[in-house]
Motif scaffolding. Structure first.
Motif, PDB file in Angstrom:
ATOM      1  N   LEU A 110      30.143  26.686  70.216  1.00 45.37           N
ATOM      2  CA  LEU A 110      31.162  27.361  70.377  1.00 45.37           C
ATOM      3  C   LEU A 110      31.206  28.949  69.597  1.00 45.37           C
ATOM      4  O   LEU A 110      31.758  29.761  70.190  1.00 45.37           O
ATOM      5  CB  LEU A 110      32.364  26.641  69.207  1.00 45.37           C
ATOM      6  CG  LEU A 110      33.801  27.190  69.396  1.00 45.37           C
ATOM      7  CD1 LEU A 110      34.360  27.404  70.634  1.00 45.37           C
ATOM      8  CD2 LEU A 110      34.620  26.324  68.296  1.00 45.37           C
ATOM      9  N   GLN A 137      35.974  21.143  72.314  1.00 47.75           N
ATOM     10  CA  GLN A 137      36.325  22.386  71.439  1.00 47.75           C
ATOM     11  C   GLN A 137      36.004  23.810  72.256  1.00 47.75           C
ATOM     12  O   GLN A 137      36.946  24.628  72.389  1.00 47.75           O
ATOM     13  CB  GLN A 137      35.230  22.320  70.422  1.00 47.75           C
ATOM     14  CG  GLN A 137      35.396  21.309  69.324  1.00 47.75           C
ATOM     15  CD  GLN A 137      34.893  20.002  69.758  1.00 47.75           C
ATOM     16  OE1 GLN A 137      33.788  19.883  70.474  1.00 47.75           O
ATOM     17  NE2 GLN A 137      35.711  19.190  69.638  1.00 47.75           N
ATOM     18  N   ILE A 138      35.392  23.712  73.302  1.00 45.37           N
ATOM     19  CA  ILE A 138      34.920  25.185  74.000  1.00 45.37           C
ATOM     20  C   ILE A 138      35.753  25.233  75.049  1.00 45.37           C
ATOM     21  O   ILE A 138      36.210  26.497  75.377  1.00 45.37           O
ATOM     22  CB  ILE A 138      33.305  24.746  74.312  1.00 45.37           C
ATOM     23  CG1 ILE A 138      32.459  24.986  73.343  1.00 45.37           C
ATOM     24  CG2 ILE A 138      33.242  26.032  75.536  1.00 45.37           C
ATOM     25  CD1 ILE A 138      31.095  25.114  73.445  1.00 45.37           C
TER      26      ILE A 138
END
Length: 291
Positions: A110, A137-138
């Motif tokens: 990230l 998350q990304i």
């Protein structure tokens, strides 16, 4: 023609330079020029070239020549990892014959994604490949940075092939965030099946993902299918489960109109890179899905 036409439209980016084909630049450029004027040119997307080899590609394309009536080749370029170096090398490409309108980067995590998205890059569509375990998350970070996602769906060894669960999570996460994606590697065949990993005579085999599986799954994910249904499409290996007509595609009890397919392909499920263009076409012909 059935709704397979909007489904396949510009679906396959040609990556002849890469394994398992691993062609030289001149042969790869010659093939691409030939496919552009061939019967199935409408299935062909961009040519994939590393930014570091654009000068070599420019020379090869000049040697090959081409149809003067065709527009310049569209190139999806793999970044060097250095935005300034990318810009310098891309600027040297003769825009009368080829244009880089897509840039593909690889991020380790990230933090790497945030670094990349904050750096000045070429004014191109940006795809970012990242570890699938970090997709939750990304992908939101890509949305914020107006970038797109890239998934590696195979390779020349069995351990390079992600699980159906990983692909399903990726597709659903992209769909929920409205982040377009492309795929790369391992999608030579329409349906999930045991296939040889390379073109070597004694190549090992593995269970490989099918590009029809991945992109039908992507289209239904775009329209809100559950992760369980997406997973079921990814696992499908029966060609009779897919039915094409002049107005719709049906997978078992799921039906998608030509307009739905067109919208999803244009805005979400963009395409995939393949080191072979002929192999996917031949398989579609053998299945009777293409004529």
């Amino acid at each position: 023609m059935t709704v397979i036409e909007p489904f396949l439209n510009k679906l396959i980016d040609y990556a002849g330079l890469f394994p398992p084909a691993g062609l030289d630049m001149l042969t790869s450029a010659r093939n691409y020029v030939s496919y552009r004027s061939g019967r199935y040119a409408w299935v062909l997307g961009r040519l994939i070239i590393p930014v570091a080899r654009l000068t070599e590609f420019n020379a090869a394309l000049m040697e090959v020549g081409g149809d003067e009536h065709l527009t310049p080749c569209l190139v999806s370029a793999l970044s060097t990892g250095d935005a300034q170096q990318d810009a310098r090398l891309i600027s040297g490409l003769d825009k009368r014959v080829a244009v880089v309108d897509v840039l593909e980067w690889k991020a380790a995590n990230l933090d790497d994604v945030h670094r990349l998205l904050s750096a000045p890059v070429q004014k191109t569509t940006l795809y970012v490949e990242f570890p699938l375990k970090d997709c939750r998350q990304i992908i939101p970070a890509l949305k914020e940075g107006n970038a797109r996602a890239k998934i590696r769906t195979g390779g020349v060894t069995a351990d390079a092939i992600p699980s159906v669960e990983q692909i399903a999570e990726f597709l659903v996460t992209c769909a929920e965030a409205k982040v377009p994606f492309k795929a790369t590697a391992g999608l030579h065949h329409p349906l999930r099946s045991i296939q040889r990993l390379t073109y070597e005579p004694r190549s090992a085999s593995a269970l490989m993902h099918g590009f029809m599986n991945v992109f039908v799954a992507a289209v239904i994910a775009y329209y809100g299918a559950t992760e369980q249904k997406v997973l079921a499409v990814l696992k499908e290996n029966d060609p009779t489960a897919f039915r094409w007509s002049g107005h719709a595609l049906a997978w078992r009890d799921q039906e998608l109109s030509a307009e739905q397919i067109r919208e999803a392909r244009e805005n979400f499920a963009i395409g995939f890179g393949s080191c072979s263009f002929n192999e996917p076409i031949a398989d579609l012909l053998n299945l009777g899905w293409l004529s």
